[in-house]
Structures are given as C-alpha cells and as structure tokens.
Design an enzyme around this catalytic site. Structure first.
Site, PDB file in Angstrom:
ATOM      1  N   SER A   1     -18.861 -18.028 -20.035  1.00 18.79           N
ATOM      2  CA  SER A   1     -18.214 -17.670 -18.782  1.00 18.79           C
ATOM      3  C   SER A   1     -17.765 -18.930 -18.031  1.00 18.79           C
ATOM      4  O   SER A   1     -16.632 -19.010 -17.547  1.00 18.79           O
ATOM      5  CB  SER A   1     -19.203 -16.854 -17.946  1.00 18.79           C
ATOM      6  OG  SER A   1     -18.636 -16.475 -16.737  1.00 18.79           O
TER       7      SER A   1
ATOM      8  N   HIS B   1     -18.212 -16.537 -11.289  1.00 21.18           N
ATOM      9  CA  HIS B   1     -18.940 -15.737 -12.284  1.00 21.18           C
ATOM     10  C   HIS B   1     -19.511 -14.465 -11.636  1.00 21.18           C
ATOM     11  O   HIS B   1     -19.423 -13.369 -12.205  1.00 21.18           O
ATOM     12  CB  HIS B   1     -20.065 -16.637 -12.818  1.00 21.18           C
ATOM     13  CG  HIS B   1     -21.009 -16.052 -13.799  1.00 21.18           C
ATOM     14  ND1 HIS B   1     -20.649 -15.702 -15.074  1.00 21.18           N
ATOM     15  CD2 HIS B   1     -22.343 -15.783 -13.709  1.00 21.18           C
ATOM     16  CE1 HIS B   1     -21.717 -15.239 -15.723  1.00 21.18           C
ATOM     17  NE2 HIS B   1     -22.756 -15.277 -14.912  1.00 21.18           N
TER      18      HIS B   1
END
Lengths: 211, 211
Positions: free
Chosen positions: B14, B40
């Site tokens: 991510s 995130h």
C-alpha cells in the site's frame, strides 16, 4: 465566534449541504438518507457517484435489524461506532472477533489475515445477519467465499473495506454477485466510519429517536 | 483467486502505491510515514496536498508519547483505533469523556455539544498531552479556546474533525495559530481513522514492533 453547537442542527445543516450533490442520482428518500450519512461521515461529496446500493438492500437491512438480527464486523472501530442503544431496542448484538486468541491461532496456522480467520470462524452465524466490513478486503473476500462455497446467506452485506491492496477488487466482487443484498462503494475509499454510517442510517430509518 | 493475506505485506504494498503521490511534496522520511498512513486509512490519495504538519509537530508528538503523555480524544472510535499495546509501553493512556453523564449534564446546561463539554472538562489535563480530535469541529474550537483564553498547552494537537459544518473553519483556525504544534487536513475531509492513523504513525516511529 459563532458556530452551531446543537448536534441535530449540525446534522440537518450538513444534509442540506449534501443534497445538491445527490439530486441527479434518482434516489429514493431512504437512499438519500444512506448516501447523506456516508458523505457526512467522510466529509467527502465525491462519494456520491461511487456508492452502490442493491435493489433489495435497504428493505433487507431494515427487516433484519427489526427482527433483532446480529451484526458481524471485521474491526472494533465499527463495533464502537454503531448506535448500540437503538440496536438493542430491536434485540441485535454486534460481534467482532479480530482480537480473539483463537482467531490469531487460526490466522497463523492458515497464513491468512486475522480478519479473514474471524469471518471463517463466524461461519453459519452469518446466516440472516448483517455483515459490516469496514476495513479488511480479505474479510470481504472470505465472506463472499462463504456465500459462494458454503451456502452462507447473510441478510445484507455492507462491504466498504478501504485501501490500495484488494479493497477495490473485493468490492467489485461484492457488487458483481446477485445472491446477497449489498451496500458498497467503488474503488479504494471506504473505512469504518462508512460502514458505521450505513448501519446507523438503517437503524435511524427504523427509529429516529436520539439520546 | 490470489490475494495478499499477510498484514505487513499489505501495508508495505500500500505504501509503495502511495509513494508516487508524495514525491513532489518535499517531505522528510518521517512525514512520508504520516502522510502514507493517513492516505492508507482513507484509501484516498487526494489527501496528499491537504495534509498540514507544523514544523515541530512530529518531534513534539514523539517526545510526548515517549515520556508517557496521555491522549485526549473527542470520540470513542479514536480510542478504539489507537494501538494501545504500543502506547502502554511508554506509559500513556487514552481518555474520552463524550459518553460521561457529567459531560451530558454540562452540555445540556450550557447548550453546547457533548464533545465541547468533554474538552472543557479535561481542562488542565490537556497540558503536555496529545489531543486527537477525529470527529467534532466544536471539540477543536473548544481546545483552541482553552489554548487562547486559559493558557492550556497541549504538546500536540491532531485536529482532523470531519464534515460540512465547522470542520474546515476549525482546522483553518488550528493551522493559523503558531503556539501549539499540530497535524491537520484542510477542508471537509477527516474523521476518526485519520486521527488514529496519525497517532499510530507516531507510535510506530518510536516502536515498530507489531503483535
């Protein structure tokens, strides 16, 4: 300095500001409530075009809550945010197992995430329940596998995991199936407040009293 | 179907996806960690240009947490999301009073929100603490009033209330003051996962062990 300090006024004012962003979407009055609460929770009108509510979802969610269906979630933040006072009126409870020792053990043994292990452990308890996934794509993938392979049948799946790894795919897979009513959002956005806002919107459609 | 199921890999992947969105912002390595964790948490790269971290904020936050400073928050979802295992290592605790009976009474008596009453009741306890506001603009307005009028001095204010009524104003007011180090985001976006992500990012700068 002047600012609004009365909670219901803040909410009403907020929904008024959101309304113009929904007007071309052909929404029912109940859909507008759910859209508004999601956008209110994220402070982000860009949610308007990416929210997806399946045809039977609102009725399925309301009926389930009304008969005291339980809610199963992937993360504690979702449990925390749901209005337990209203939920309790109908008899439902919220379950989250992500921090359980047994779940940790299953996750390590099977090399899967804890969120996934938690859903697997819920198993048949998910039948006729409301599943609210606010964080982990792997939890949603697992619920969809349970539906597909083990004939598990939740009343409603609120699937709004967030992030750049798997979230968009898991939500596309949710929206592509037609067996279980769902609420979701396309793409990478989502999160626990979004899952909470959908559950609470459904609760407030049934009982708009506030404490 | 193949998908990543190992939590640390998901996070690393991510952060890799987020990195290109930060490269023109001239960020320090520590700032990148905080930005990445916010983005995130929201699944939303549009946060990149609206995050504001004051010059001394990261050092102030780390020092405070390291010496066991407490965290004061407006909503239970923020308390739920913070990594208590790591926080506890340093001795800090998290306090949230929004559901207290006394706070409800003060709010009704003074016709203010409960979030605001809760901050007022914390009062001097906010000195040298970390304040994390994830939901209520009125809570942030009240903290800023305490700083201005009652000489209260938190070590760091993480002010990311969300919504269309007061949130943007409260955060602009936070960014306009120069007395207390802060982390905020411009505009209507924010929320408990954003507040949580900043606190946890600071904790992981101090201690990157995971359970």
């Amino acid at each position: 300095m002047q600012f609004i300090t009365e909670p219901m006024s803040i909410e009403e004012k907020s929904f008024e500001i959101i309304a113009p962003h929904l007007k071309n979407l052909n929404l029912s009055a109940e859909e507008i409530k759910i859209y508004s609460r999601i956008i209110h929770a994220a402070g982000d009108v860009d949610y308007a075009p990416i929210i997806k509510i399946s045809e039977r979802a609102i009725q399925a969610g309301k009926s389930a809550l009304e008969r005291g269906a339980n809610i199963f979630t992937d993360v504690e933040m979702v449990r925390t945010g749901i209005n337990k006072r209203v939920l309790k009126k109908f008899g439902g409870e919220i379950f989250c197992k992500v921090a359980d020792a047994e779940v940790k053990k299953i996750a390590v043994q099977n090399k899967i995430t804890r969120s996934m292990a938690a859903m697997r452990l819920f198993g048949k308890n998910l039948n006729n329940s409301i599943v609210a996934i606010g964080n982990a794509p792997t939890a949603l993938f697992e619920v969809l596998r349970l539906v597909r392979e083990e004939n598990i049948s939740p009343a409603l799946i609120i699937g709004v995991p967030v992030g750049f790894v798997g979230a968009a795919d898991s939500k596309a897979q949710l929206a592509a199936q037609s067996k279980i009513p769902f609420v979701t959002v396309e793409g990478t956005k989502g999160g626990s407040p979004i899952a909470v806002s959908v559950v609470n919107a459904l609760l407030y459609l049934l009982d708009n009293s506030r404490d």
